[in-house]
Design a protein around this motif. Sequence first.
Motif, mmCIF file in Angstrom:
data_model
loop_
_atom_site.group_PDB
_atom_site.id
_atom_site.type_symbol
_atom_site.label_atom_id
_atom_site.label_comp_id
_atom_site.label_asym_id
_atom_site.label_seq_id
_atom_site.Cartn_x
_atom_site.Cartn_y
_atom_site.Cartn_z
ATOM 1 N N SER A 2 0.878 -1.254 -0.257
ATOM 2 C CA SER A 2 -0.035 0.042 0.079
ATOM 3 C C SER A 2 1.042 1.320 0.085
ATOM 4 C CB SER A 2 -1.037 -0.125 1.305
ATOM 5 O OG SER A 2 0.034 0.170 2.433
ATOM 6 N N PRO A 4 2.733 4.226 -1.537
ATOM 7 C CA PRO A 4 2.811 4.820 -3.147
ATOM 8 C C PRO A 4 4.020 4.469 -3.584
ATOM 9 C CG PRO A 4 1.663 6.223 -1.422
ATOM 10 C CD PRO A 4 2.409 4.988 -0.697
ATOM 11 N N CYS B 57 -5.470 10.100 1.586
ATOM 12 C CA CYS B 57 -6.599 9.304 1.224
ATOM 13 C C CYS B 57 -7.907 9.938 1.762
ATOM 14 C CB CYS B 57 -6.576 8.000 1.647
ATOM 15 S SG CYS B 57 -8.161 6.999 1.606
ATOM 16 N N THR B 62 -4.507 8.357 4.935
ATOM 17 C CA THR B 62 -3.137 7.956 5.073
ATOM 18 C C THR B 62 -2.579 8.548 3.683
ATOM 19 O OG1 THR B 62 -1.605 6.185 4.921
ATOM 20 C CG2 THR B 62 -3.323 5.881 3.324
ATOM 21 N N THR B 64 -1.161 8.573 -0.054
ATOM 22 C CA THR B 64 -1.638 7.899 -1.320
ATOM 23 C C THR B 64 -1.421 8.564 -2.610
ATOM 24 O OG1 THR B 64 -3.408 6.564 -2.435
ATOM 25 C CG2 THR B 64 -3.946 8.277 -1.082
ATOM 26 N N CYS B 69 -7.567 5.403 -1.311
ATOM 27 C CA CYS B 69 -6.592 4.438 -1.416
ATOM 28 C C CYS B 69 -6.722 3.203 -1.620
ATOM 29 C CB CYS B 69 -5.677 4.490 0.016
ATOM 30 S SG CYS B 69 -6.323 3.598 1.240
ATOM 31 N N GLU B 70 -5.993 2.190 -1.900
ATOM 32 C CA GLU B 70 -6.341 0.842 -2.397
ATOM 33 C C GLU B 70 -6.947 0.091 -1.437
ATOM 34 O OE1 GLU B 70 -3.122 -2.350 -3.926
ATOM 35 O OE2 GLU B 70 -2.100 -0.282 -4.193
#
Lengths: 200, 200
Positions: A2, A4, B57, B62, B64, B69-70
């Motif tokens: 996760s 980036p 995000c 977080t 990203t 985010c993923e």
Amino acid sequence: MSTPSSLESLIEALRCLPGIGPKSAQRMAYHLLQRDRKGAQRLADALQHALAAIRHCERCNTLTEAEICERCTSPKRDATLLCVVETPVDMNMMEQTHAYSGLYYVIMGRVSPLDGIGPRELQLERLLARACDGVVQEVILATNYTNEGEATAHYLSEMLKSRDIHVTRIARGVPVGGELEYVDAGTLAQAVRERRSLAE
Amino acid sequence: MSTPSSLESLIEALRCLPGIGPKSAQRMAYHLLQRDRKGAQRLADALQHALAAIRHCERCNTLTEAEICERCTSPKRDATLLCVVETPVDMNMMEQTHAYSGLYYVIMGRVSPLDGIGPRELQLERLLARACDGVVQEVILATNYTNEGEATAHYLSEMLKSRDIHVTRIARGVPVGGELEYVDAGTLAQAVRERRSLAE
């Protein structure tokens, strides 16, 4: 994963800094992105600007923004003396003593066979050419008194003597204010061996 | 002064890195310019790229490169659980346990009155909005067991309880593999106070 990818690249790039491992690099990256984006931008700009502006002085090899640095062009310096140091920081230390008013040559390193750094890597022939300009009368070797600094001084003295240049080495011994009780045995032994006559 | 001004600016800019004082910054700048210009260029580029690409995000806060985010968009995660951590590094630590498959909210800091960081600076109302989405059924507070992490957890639990959200805190006690002989008294005292019934 996760993290980036541009963050991973930044963490990886920060590891080019000396003494920075993966954990510190991670901490630095998060710090910059979370808390100090302005600082990060300033750092990127400063790196870019320094890379573009800073080069080596053609005479003394130190870092400078001009073709020939301020000190080398100063008419106040004694051009018959050439002091050889390992780094620009060492040159600054010498300047702070106010005990020397000659010129410098900065090797930008030291002979270190273990790291694969020999005379060729340091381009010491440039120093030889500098010392043989006809004006320099004495070359003062002010490399560190470490094994590598000593090896560098030895190599340089052989190289320069073969060209009939007068070579000296900065003194070593008990530091000023030093008490014999607290000086290491090696230093004291050298101080005895290299004792000087008070008649001189 | 003989230090080029762009070198001085670089030394100054390097001090934005956490834990780097004037001496280290000077060493780093000389290292980059003398020995690793490629690394310096990579670092400048990575900083620039990360500053442009990385943001927070919108769901979990977080770092990203995407809007969300993923992890927050993953259908595999249990959306009824929301774990609150202080930093992205803490989130990575939680993930490495493989003991949690819910979602996260990253505070990006902790309540720290001495540093002037209160609930407002941390934008904790964003966490409240996130926790009140109607899907989250339990908020797990996983801030550090430091004074500041504890204060943060206390503040959050009061805030969330007032909205009738079920709040839990990760357990504290003797570490796995820990021997009582080597555990500090504070930890052991808590482990006794928070003992759990084996009938459960």
